[in-house]
Design a protein around this motif. Structure first.
Motif, PDB file in Angstrom:
ATOM      1  N   MET A   1       0.842  -1.182   0.000  1.00 25.15           N
ATOM      2  CA  MET A   1       0.000   0.000   0.000  1.00 25.15           C
ATOM      3  C   MET A   1       0.886   1.245   0.000  1.00 25.15           C
ATOM      4  N   THR A   2       0.549   2.214  -0.802  1.00 28.73           N
ATOM      5  CA  THR A   2       1.305   3.454  -0.896  1.00 28.73           C
ATOM      6  C   THR A   2       0.860   4.409   0.198  1.00 28.73           C
ATOM      7  N   ASP A   3       1.818   4.985   0.909  1.00 29.78           N
ATOM      8  CA  ASP A   3       1.469   6.008   1.886  1.00 29.78           C
ATOM      9  C   ASP A   3       1.121   7.287   1.153  1.00 29.78           C
ATOM     10  N   ILE A   4       0.189   8.047   1.724  1.00 25.61           N
ATOM     11  CA  ILE A   4      -0.216   9.318   1.144  1.00 25.61           C
ATOM     12  C   ILE A   4       0.352  10.413   2.025  1.00 25.61           C
ATOM     13  N   TYR A   5       0.938  11.408   1.397  1.00 23.08           N
ATOM     14  CA  TYR A   5       1.550  12.497   2.138  1.00 23.08           C
ATOM     15  C   TYR A   5       0.873  13.803   1.777  1.00 23.08           C
ATOM     16  N   GLN A   6       0.908  14.719   2.709  1.00 21.95           N
ATOM     17  CA  GLN A   6       0.267  16.012   2.511  1.00 21.95           C
ATOM     18  C   GLN A   6       1.255  17.100   2.896  1.00 21.95           C
ATOM     19  N   SER A   7       1.344  18.103   2.048  1.00 17.04           N
ATOM     20  CA  SER A   7       2.227  19.223   2.358  1.00 17.04           C
ATOM     21  C   SER A   7       1.500  20.197   3.274  1.00 17.04           C
ATOM     22  N   PRO A   8       2.258  21.054   3.963  1.00 14.53           N
ATOM     23  CA  PRO A   8       1.594  22.088   4.762  1.00 14.53           C
ATOM     24  C   PRO A   8       0.672  22.964   3.896  1.00 14.53           C
ATOM     25  N   GLY A   9       1.065  23.203   2.638  1.00 12.96           N
ATOM     26  CA  GLY A   9       0.226  23.993   1.733  1.00 12.96           C
ATOM     27  C   GLY A   9      -1.090  23.304   1.428  1.00 12.96           C
ATOM     28  N   ASP A  10      -1.057  21.983   1.214  1.00 12.39           N
ATOM     29  CA  ASP A  10      -2.284  21.238   0.962  1.00 12.39           C
ATOM     30  C   ASP A  10      -3.193  21.260   2.177  1.00 12.39           C
ATOM     31  N   ARG A  11      -2.615  21.149   3.342  1.00 14.44           N
ATOM     32  CA  ARG A  11      -3.416  21.181   4.565  1.00 14.44           C
ATOM     33  C   ARG A  11      -4.145  22.522   4.680  1.00 14.44           C
ATOM     34  N   LEU A  12      -3.435  23.601   4.443  1.00 11.88           N
ATOM     35  CA  LEU A  12      -4.033  24.936   4.513  1.00 11.88           C
ATOM     36  C   LEU A  12      -5.108  25.112   3.440  1.00 11.88           C
ATOM     37  N   ARG A  13      -4.812  24.675   2.215  1.00 11.75           N
ATOM     38  CA  ARG A  13      -5.799  24.773   1.135  1.00 11.75           C
ATOM     39  C   ARG A  13      -7.061  23.974   1.477  1.00 11.75           C
ATOM     40  N   PHE A  14      -6.888  22.789   2.052  1.00  9.90           N
ATOM     41  CA  PHE A  14      -8.046  21.986   2.441  1.00  9.90           C
ATOM     42  C   PHE A  14      -8.932  22.761   3.412  1.00  9.90           C
ATOM     43  N   GLU A  15      -8.322  23.357   4.424  1.00  7.79           N
ATOM     44  CA  GLU A  15      -9.092  24.100   5.428  1.00  7.79           C
ATOM     45  C   GLU A  15      -9.821  25.292   4.799  1.00  7.79           C
ATOM     46  N   ILE A  16      -9.152  25.994   3.892  1.00  8.60           N
ATOM     47  CA  ILE A  16      -9.774  27.142   3.214  1.00  8.60           C
ATOM     48  C   ILE A  16     -10.936  26.676   2.341  1.00  8.60           C
ATOM     49  N   LEU A  17     -10.728  25.597   1.602  1.00  8.13           N
ATOM     50  CA  LEU A  17     -11.786  25.084   0.725  1.00  8.13           C
ATOM     51  C   LEU A  17     -12.971  24.561   1.537  1.00  8.13           C
ATOM     52  N   LEU A  18     -12.703  23.921   2.664  1.00 11.64           N
ATOM     53  CA  LEU A  18     -13.780  23.455   3.534  1.00 11.64           C
ATOM     54  C   LEU A  18     -14.618  24.631   4.017  1.00 11.64           C
ATOM     55  N   LYS A  19     -13.949  25.698   4.423  1.00  6.15           N
ATOM     56  CA  LYS A  19     -14.668  26.893   4.880  1.00  6.15           C
ATOM     57  C   LYS A  19     -15.463  27.509   3.725  1.00  6.15           C
ATOM     58  N   SER A  20     -14.879  27.541   2.531  1.00  2.00           N
ATOM     59  CA  SER A  20     -15.575  28.078   1.358  1.00  2.00           C
ATOM     60  C   SER A  20     -16.810  27.247   1.022  1.00  2.00           C
ATOM     61  N   LEU A  21     -16.714  25.940   1.168  1.00  2.00           N
ATOM     62  CA  LEU A  21     -17.863  25.075   0.899  1.00  2.00           C
ATOM     63  C   LEU A  21     -19.001  25.334   1.872  1.00  2.00           C
ATOM     64  N   THR A  22     -18.676  25.521   3.142  1.00  2.00           N
ATOM     65  CA  THR A  22     -19.730  25.678   4.139  1.00  2.00           C
ATOM     66  C   THR A  22     -20.294  27.087   4.197  1.00  2.00           C
ATOM     67  N   GLU A  23     -19.484  28.085   3.869  1.00  2.00           N
ATOM     68  CA  GLU A  23     -19.945  29.464   3.987  1.00  2.00           C
ATOM     69  C   GLU A  23     -20.332  30.095   2.655  1.00  2.00           C
ATOM     70  N   GLY A  24     -19.893  29.516   1.570  1.00  2.00           N
ATOM     71  CA  GLY A  24     -20.197  30.071   0.252  1.00  2.00           C
ATOM     72  C   GLY A  24     -21.068  29.125  -0.529  1.00  2.00           C
ATOM     73  N   SER A  25     -21.124  29.366  -1.810  1.00  2.00           N
ATOM     74  CA  SER A  25     -21.892  28.456  -2.666  1.00  2.00           C
ATOM     75  C   SER A  25     -21.006  28.072  -3.845  1.00  2.00           C
ATOM     76  N   ILE A  26     -19.896  27.433  -3.518  1.00  2.00           N
ATOM     77  CA  ILE A  26     -18.944  27.045  -4.555  1.00  2.00           C
ATOM     78  C   ILE A  26     -19.097  25.568  -4.899  1.00  2.00           C
ATOM     79  N   ASN A  27     -18.523  25.214  -6.011  1.00  2.00           N
ATOM     80  CA  ASN A  27     -18.346  23.827  -6.401  1.00  2.00           C
ATOM     81  C   ASN A  27     -16.840  23.606  -6.452  1.00  2.00           C
ATOM     82  N   LEU A  28     -16.413  22.372  -6.252  1.00  2.00           N
ATOM     83  CA  LEU A  28     -14.994  22.091  -6.108  1.00  2.00           C
ATOM     84  C   LEU A  28     -14.594  20.882  -6.925  1.00  2.00           C
ATOM     85  N   ALA A  29     -13.454  20.987  -7.591  1.00  2.00           N
ATOM     86  CA  ALA A  29     -12.831  19.844  -8.253  1.00  2.00           C
ATOM     87  C   ALA A  29     -11.494  19.601  -7.568  1.00  2.00           C
TER      88      ALA A  29
END
Length: 174
Positions: free
Chosen positions: A1-29
């Motif tokens: 099984m391949t381990d999955i790694y996340q950069s600090p930038g990806d972690r921050l982007r995830f949090e921003i996108l999560l907030k955008s999803l809950t507070e805005g009306s965006i769609n995400l790819a």
């Protein structure tokens, strides 16, 4: 099984996108050439949305036009046509549709999905597309126009990574 790694930038982007999803009306790819990373982020979005009190999260498999229309008829049956066309008011409960194999959807199916989501804003629906970026996907996303944020998960050549499990919230002790 391949381990999955996340950069600090990806972690921050995830949090921003999560907030955008809950507070805005965006769609995400979410774009990655690693299917395990897509599965991980899809599950993480669902987990965090539910933790924020969101209850209408549905995983959709690649679907045909008839099923898309049926799904939207189901959702929009809770409100009137006039309410569904209103841009400023959200009459329906917030819903998230997560499409895991959206790269397998035909162009016209994604165009229909985009038209349904963008054409009935009061339906209060956000789409999360999990797309393997190894394939030809760019033209498929054009149908969403400006209403789709694209997040390309960093590749192994990006910033130093930490294992994804290091940042996953621990389950509460029983």
């Amino acid at each position: 099984m391949t381990d999955i790694y996340q950069s600090p930038g990806d972690r921050l982007r995830f949090e921003i996108l999560l907030k955008s999803l809950t507070e805005g009306s965006i769609n995400l790819a979410v774009l990655s050439d690693n299917d395990m990373a897509l599965d991980f982020y899809g599950a993480l979005f669902e987990e965090r949305l539910r933790a924020k009190g969101e209850t209408h999260i549905e995983w959709c498999s690649s679907t045909n036009s008839e099923r898309l229309v049926q799904k939207f008829n189901e959702i929009l049956s809770e409100i009137t046509l006039d309410q569904a066309l209103e841009k400023d008011k959200k009459h329906a409960p917030r819903r998230y549709l997560v499409f895991r194999d959206s790269i397998l959807m035909q162009d016209f199916e994604l165009q229909l999905l985009a038209r349904l989501v963008n054409g009935f804003p009061a339906g209060n629906i956000s789409v999360i597309l999990l797309i393997n970026s190894a394939g030809n996907y760019k033209s498929k996303l054009d149908a969403f126009g400006k209403n789709l944020l694209q997040w390309e998960v960093e590749t192994p050549t990006g910033e130093p990574k930490k294992r994804l499990t290091d940042w996953v919230a621990k389950a509460p002790a029983s």
